[in-house]
Design an enzyme around this catalytic site. Structure first.
Site, PDB file in Angstrom:
ATOM      1  N   ARG A   1       0.794  -1.247   0.000  1.00 55.75           N
ATOM      2  CA  ARG A   1       0.000   0.000   0.000  1.00 55.75           C
ATOM      3  C   ARG A   1       0.825   1.295   0.000  1.00 55.75           C
ATOM      4  O   ARG A   1       0.348   2.334   0.406  1.00 55.75           O
ATOM      5  CB  ARG A   1      -0.988   0.038   1.173  1.00 55.75           C
TER       6      ARG A   1
ATOM      7  N   SER B   1     -10.830  -0.247   3.127  1.00 50.50           N
ATOM      8  CA  SER B   1     -10.154  -0.514   4.400  1.00 50.50           C
ATOM      9  C   SER B   1      -9.479   0.752   4.911  1.00 50.50           C
ATOM     10  O   SER B   1      -8.725   1.392   4.186  1.00 50.50           O
ATOM     11  CB  SER B   1      -9.108  -1.615   4.221  1.00 50.50           C
TER      12      SER B   1
ATOM     13  N   GLU C   1      -4.435   3.348   6.378  1.00 50.91           N
ATOM     14  CA  GLU C   1      -4.254   3.124   4.935  1.00 50.91           C
ATOM     15  C   GLU C   1      -4.805   4.332   4.171  1.00 50.91           C
ATOM     16  O   GLU C   1      -4.233   4.789   3.200  1.00 50.91           O
ATOM     17  CB  GLU C   1      -4.974   1.844   4.496  1.00 50.91           C
TER      18      GLU C   1
HETATM   19  C1  LIG Z   1     -15.487  -0.129  -1.571  1.00 57.85           C
HETATM   20  C2  LIG Z   1     -13.996   0.016  -1.668  1.00 57.85           C
HETATM   21  C3  LIG Z   1     -13.188  -1.097  -1.835  1.00 57.85           C
HETATM   22  C4  LIG Z   1     -11.793  -0.972  -1.928  1.00 57.85           C
HETATM   23  N1  LIG Z   1     -11.043  -2.108  -2.105  1.00 57.85           N
HETATM   24  C5  LIG Z   1      -9.699  -2.000  -2.201  1.00 57.85           C
HETATM   25  C6  LIG Z   1      -8.893  -3.163  -2.396  1.00 57.85           C
HETATM   26  O1  LIG Z   1      -9.375  -4.290  -2.500  1.00 57.85           O
HETATM   27  N2  LIG Z   1      -7.551  -3.011  -2.453  1.00 57.85           N
HETATM   28  C7  LIG Z   1      -6.961  -1.790  -2.345  1.00 57.85           C
HETATM   29  O2  LIG Z   1      -5.726  -1.706  -2.423  1.00 57.85           O
HETATM   30  N3  LIG Z   1      -7.706  -0.662  -2.173  1.00 57.85           N
HETATM   31  C8  LIG Z   1      -9.050  -0.738  -2.100  1.00 57.85           C
HETATM   32  N4  LIG Z   1      -9.796   0.396  -1.921  1.00 57.85           N
HETATM   33  C9  LIG Z   1      -9.132   1.692  -1.755  1.00 57.85           C
HETATM   34  C10 LIG Z   1      -8.987   2.506  -3.069  1.00 57.85           C
HETATM   35  O3  LIG Z   1      -9.976   2.148  -4.008  1.00 57.85           O
HETATM   36  C11 LIG Z   1      -7.619   2.317  -3.693  1.00 57.85           C
HETATM   37  O4  LIG Z   1      -6.606   2.768  -2.833  1.00 57.85           O
HETATM   38  C12 LIG Z   1      -7.528   3.066  -5.025  1.00 57.85           C
HETATM   39  O5  LIG Z   1      -6.436   2.575  -5.716  1.00 57.85           O
HETATM   40  C13 LIG Z   1      -7.395   4.564  -4.855  1.00 57.85           C
HETATM   41  O6  LIG Z   1      -7.520   5.157  -6.140  1.00 57.85           O
HETATM   42  P1  LIG Z   1      -8.179   6.598  -6.307  1.00 57.85           P
HETATM   43  O7  LIG Z   1      -8.074   6.964  -7.740  1.00 57.85           O
HETATM   44  O8  LIG Z   1      -9.526   6.642  -5.723  1.00 57.85           O
HETATM   45  O9  LIG Z   1      -7.163   7.485  -5.476  1.00 57.85           O
HETATM   46  P2  LIG Z   1      -7.500   8.666  -4.463  1.00 57.85           P
HETATM   47  O10 LIG Z   1      -8.229   8.121  -3.293  1.00 57.85           O
HETATM   48  O11 LIG Z   1      -8.114   9.789  -5.186  1.00 57.85           O
HETATM   49  O12 LIG Z   1      -6.023   9.079  -4.023  1.00 57.85           O
HETATM   50  C14 LIG Z   1      -5.238   8.212  -3.230  1.00 57.85           C
HETATM   51  C15 LIG Z   1      -3.802   8.754  -3.217  1.00 57.85           C
HETATM   52  O13 LIG Z   1      -3.260   8.648  -4.536  1.00 57.85           O
HETATM   53  C16 LIG Z   1      -2.832   9.923  -4.982  1.00 57.85           C
HETATM   54  N5  LIG Z   1      -3.091  10.005  -6.441  1.00 57.85           N
HETATM   55  C17 LIG Z   1      -4.289   9.928  -7.084  1.00 57.85           C
HETATM   56  N6  LIG Z   1      -4.105  10.037  -8.406  1.00 57.85           N
HETATM   57  C18 LIG Z   1      -2.772  10.201  -8.601  1.00 57.85           C
HETATM   58  C19 LIG Z   1      -1.953  10.408  -9.750  1.00 57.85           C
HETATM   59  N7  LIG Z   1      -2.460  10.475 -11.003  1.00 57.85           N
HETATM   60  N8  LIG Z   1      -0.618  10.549  -9.569  1.00 57.85           N
HETATM   61  C20 LIG Z   1      -0.077  10.512  -8.326  1.00 57.85           C
HETATM   62  N9  LIG Z   1      -0.783  10.322  -7.200  1.00 57.85           N
HETATM   63  C21 LIG Z   1      -2.121  10.171  -7.350  1.00 57.85           C
HETATM   64  C22 LIG Z   1      -3.650  10.941  -4.190  1.00 57.85           C
HETATM   65  O14 LIG Z   1      -2.984  12.187  -4.136  1.00 57.85           O
HETATM   66  C23 LIG Z   1      -3.748  10.247  -2.847  1.00 57.85           C
HETATM   67  O15 LIG Z   1      -2.581  10.472  -2.099  1.00 57.85           O
HETATM   68  C24 LIG Z   1     -11.194   0.296  -1.846  1.00 57.85           C
HETATM   69  C25 LIG Z   1     -12.010   1.437  -1.685  1.00 57.85           C
HETATM   70  C26 LIG Z   1     -13.391   1.301  -1.605  1.00 57.85           C
HETATM   71  C27 LIG Z   1     -14.235   2.526  -1.478  1.00 57.85           C
END
Ligand SMILES: Cc1cc2nc3c(=O)[nH]c(=O)nc-3n(C[C@H](O)[C@H](O)[C@H](O)COP(=O)(O)OP(=O)(O)OC[C@H]3O[C@@H](n4cnc5c(N)ncnc54)[C@H](O)[C@@H]3O)c2cc1C
Length: 321
Positions: A188, A237, A307
Site C-alpha cells: 500500500r 479498508s 491506509e
Molecule cells: C469499496 C472500496 C473497496 C476498496 N477495495 C480496495 C482493495 O481491495 N484493495 C486496495 O488496495 N484498495 C481498495 N480500496 C481503496 C482505493 O480504491 C484504492 O486505494 C484506489 O487505488 C485509490 O484510487 P483513487 O483513484 O480513488 O485514489 P484517491 O483516493 O483519489 O487518491 C489516493 C492517493 O493517490 C494519490 N493520487 C491519485 N491520483 C494520482 C496520480 N495520477 N498521480 C499521483 N498520485 C495520485 C492521491 O494524491 C492520494 O494520495 C477500496 C475502496 C473502496 C471505497
C-alpha cells in the site's frame, strides 16, 4: 474561531492566480469548490480551486504555475482512499480527465499489454485486460479507483498493481513534461516522489485463456459484494493490516462493529470499513478512527497504521461532541 483556524481556512489564491487558472482551464477551474462529491466517502470541505486537467500540456502548464508561485497542490483520483478535512484544501486540487482516461489493451504472443492514462478507472482496465486473458487481473477487480491513485497506493488484494507495471510516466513541478520513472512497490505504498503526478502507465500480464480469467474475476466480484458494504459511502479498508494479522480481525475483536460517531459508523459487515450513514463530517470519521485505534492498542498493544490518506484542514466540528 482562532486566528490560526482563520488562516488555515483562507484561500491562498490571489487575483493573478485566478486569472492564470481561468486562462488555462476556463470553466474547468472551479473556485471554492466543495470536495465531498469527488470522494467516495462524500465528505470534504472546499478547495481554493478544483481543476479538471484534460491533456499533458495543461498539466505541464499547471505544474509550472504552481512551482513559480509556490502554490500547494494535490491530485485527486476517484477519491476512494482519501479523507478530506471539513476545512477543505488550500491551493489547487486537480483531477485528471479527458485524454488521461484512455485505455488501450492488446494481446501479444505471450503477454497482454495495457496502456492506460492515469484517470482511467480500474473497472475499465480490468474488463479490457480480462477479455484478452490477462492472468492475475482478478486481484485488481472491484477496486473503485483510477490507475494513477492505484499506482500511488500499490492497490490490490493477493497481488498488487506494482506486480504488473512495465512503465510509469509522471509530470512534476520541477520537470513538467511527461517522463518515465522507476518505482519500487511495497504494501500500500511506493517510492513514487510525493510531487509526482502519474500521467500514464503500461501494465503487462501473462496471457491465458480469456474465459477462465473472466470467470475467476467474476467470482471475486461476487465475493466482494457479499463481504464489503459497497453500496454505502466509504473508502474501503481504513487501516493497513499489521504484519501477520488482519486489521479487521482486531477491530472486530474489540467489539467495534456498529460503533458510531455522528454520521460515521464502523461497518457491521466489514470491521475495517467506516461508512457514512448520513451527513458524516471528516471530524466524525477521524473521531471514530481514533477510538478504534485506541481500543485496539489498549487490548492488543498493536498500533494500527492508517491506509486512507487524511488530507486538508481538519477542524473540531463533530456531530458526536
Ligand atoms: C469499496 C472500496 C473497496 C476498496 N477495495 C480496495 C482493495 O481491495 N484493495 C486496495 O488496495 N484498495 C481498495 N480500496 C481503496 C482505493 O480504491 C484504492 O486505494 C484506489 O487505488 C485509490 O484510487 P483513487 O483513484 O480513488 O485514489 P484517491 O483516493 O483519489 O487518491 C489516493 C492517493 O493517490 C494519490 N493520487 C491519485 N491520483 C494520482 C496520480 N495520477 N498521480 C499521483 N498520485 C495520485 C492521491 O494524491 C492520494 O494520495 C477500496 C475502496 C473502496 C471505497
Amino acid at each position: 474561531m482562532s486566528l490560526t483556524t482563520a488562516q488555515a481556512l483562507a484561500s491562498l489564491l490571489d487575483e493573478h492566480d485566478r486569472a492564470a487558472l481561468r486562462a488555462i482551464f476556463g470553466e474547468r477551474a472551479r473556485f471554492d469548490e466543495p470536495l465531498g462529491s469527488y470522494t467516495s466517502w462524500k465528505i470534504g470541505g472546499p478547495a481554493d480551486v478544483f481543476v479538471t486537467v484534460e491533456r499533458e500540456s495543461e498539466l505541464a502548464a499547471l505544474m509550472a504555475h504552481c512551482f513559480a508561485r509556490s502554490l500547494p497542490w494535490f491530485v485527486l483520483g476517484s477519491g476512494s482512499n482519501v479523507l478530506v478535512g471539513d476545512g477543505g484544501m488550500r491551493g489547487v486540487v486537480l483531477r485528471l480527465g479527458g485524454a488521461f482516461a484512455e485505455v488501450h489493451a492488446r494481446a501479444e504472443v505471450t503477454h497482454v499489454i495495457v496502456e492506460a492514462g492515469a484517470s482511467a478507472g480500474m473497472a475499465a482496465v480490468t474488463a479490457k485486460a480480462a477479455s484478452l486473458g490477462a492472468i492475475g487481473i482478478g486481484s485488481l477487480a472491484g477496486i473503485p479507483g483510477t490507475v494513477g491513485g492505484s499506482l500511488r497506493m500499490n492497490a490490490g488484494t493477493d497481488r498488487e498493481i506494482g506486480d504488473f507495471v512495465r512503465e510509469v510516466w509522471v509530470q512534476r513541478p520541477t520537470k513538467p513534461e511527461p517522463h518515465p520513472v522507476t518505482v519500487q512497490y511495497y504494501y500500500r505504498h511506493t517510492t513514487l516522489a510525493r510531487d509526482a503526478v502519474v500521467s500514464r502507465v503500461t501494465l503487462a500480464f501473462e496471457r491465458g485463456d480469456p474465459k477462465v480469467v473472466r470467470e475467476e474475476m467474476q467470482a471475486r466480484l461476487v465475493r466482494r459484494k457479499s463481504t464489503q458494504p459497497i453500496a454505502l459511502p466509504n473508502a474501503g479498508s481504513c487501516f493497513r493490516n499489521p504484519e501477520g494479522d488482519k486489521a479487521a480481525r482486531l477491530i472486530e475483536a474489540v467489539g467495534a462493529k456498529g460503533w458510531r460517531h455522528g454520521g460515521a459508523e464502523v461497518s457491521p459487515l466489514h470491521a475495517n470499513f467506516i461508512n457514512n450513514v448520513g451527513g458524516a463530517t471528516a471530524a466524525d470519521v477521524a473521531g471514530l478512527l481514533a477510538r478504534v485505534r485506541r481500543a485496539v492498542h489498549d487490548r492488543f498493544g498493536v498500533e494500527l497504521q492508517l491506509e486512507v490518506h487524511l488530507v486538508g484542514v481538519f477542524t473540531d466540528e463533530t456531530h458526536a461532541g
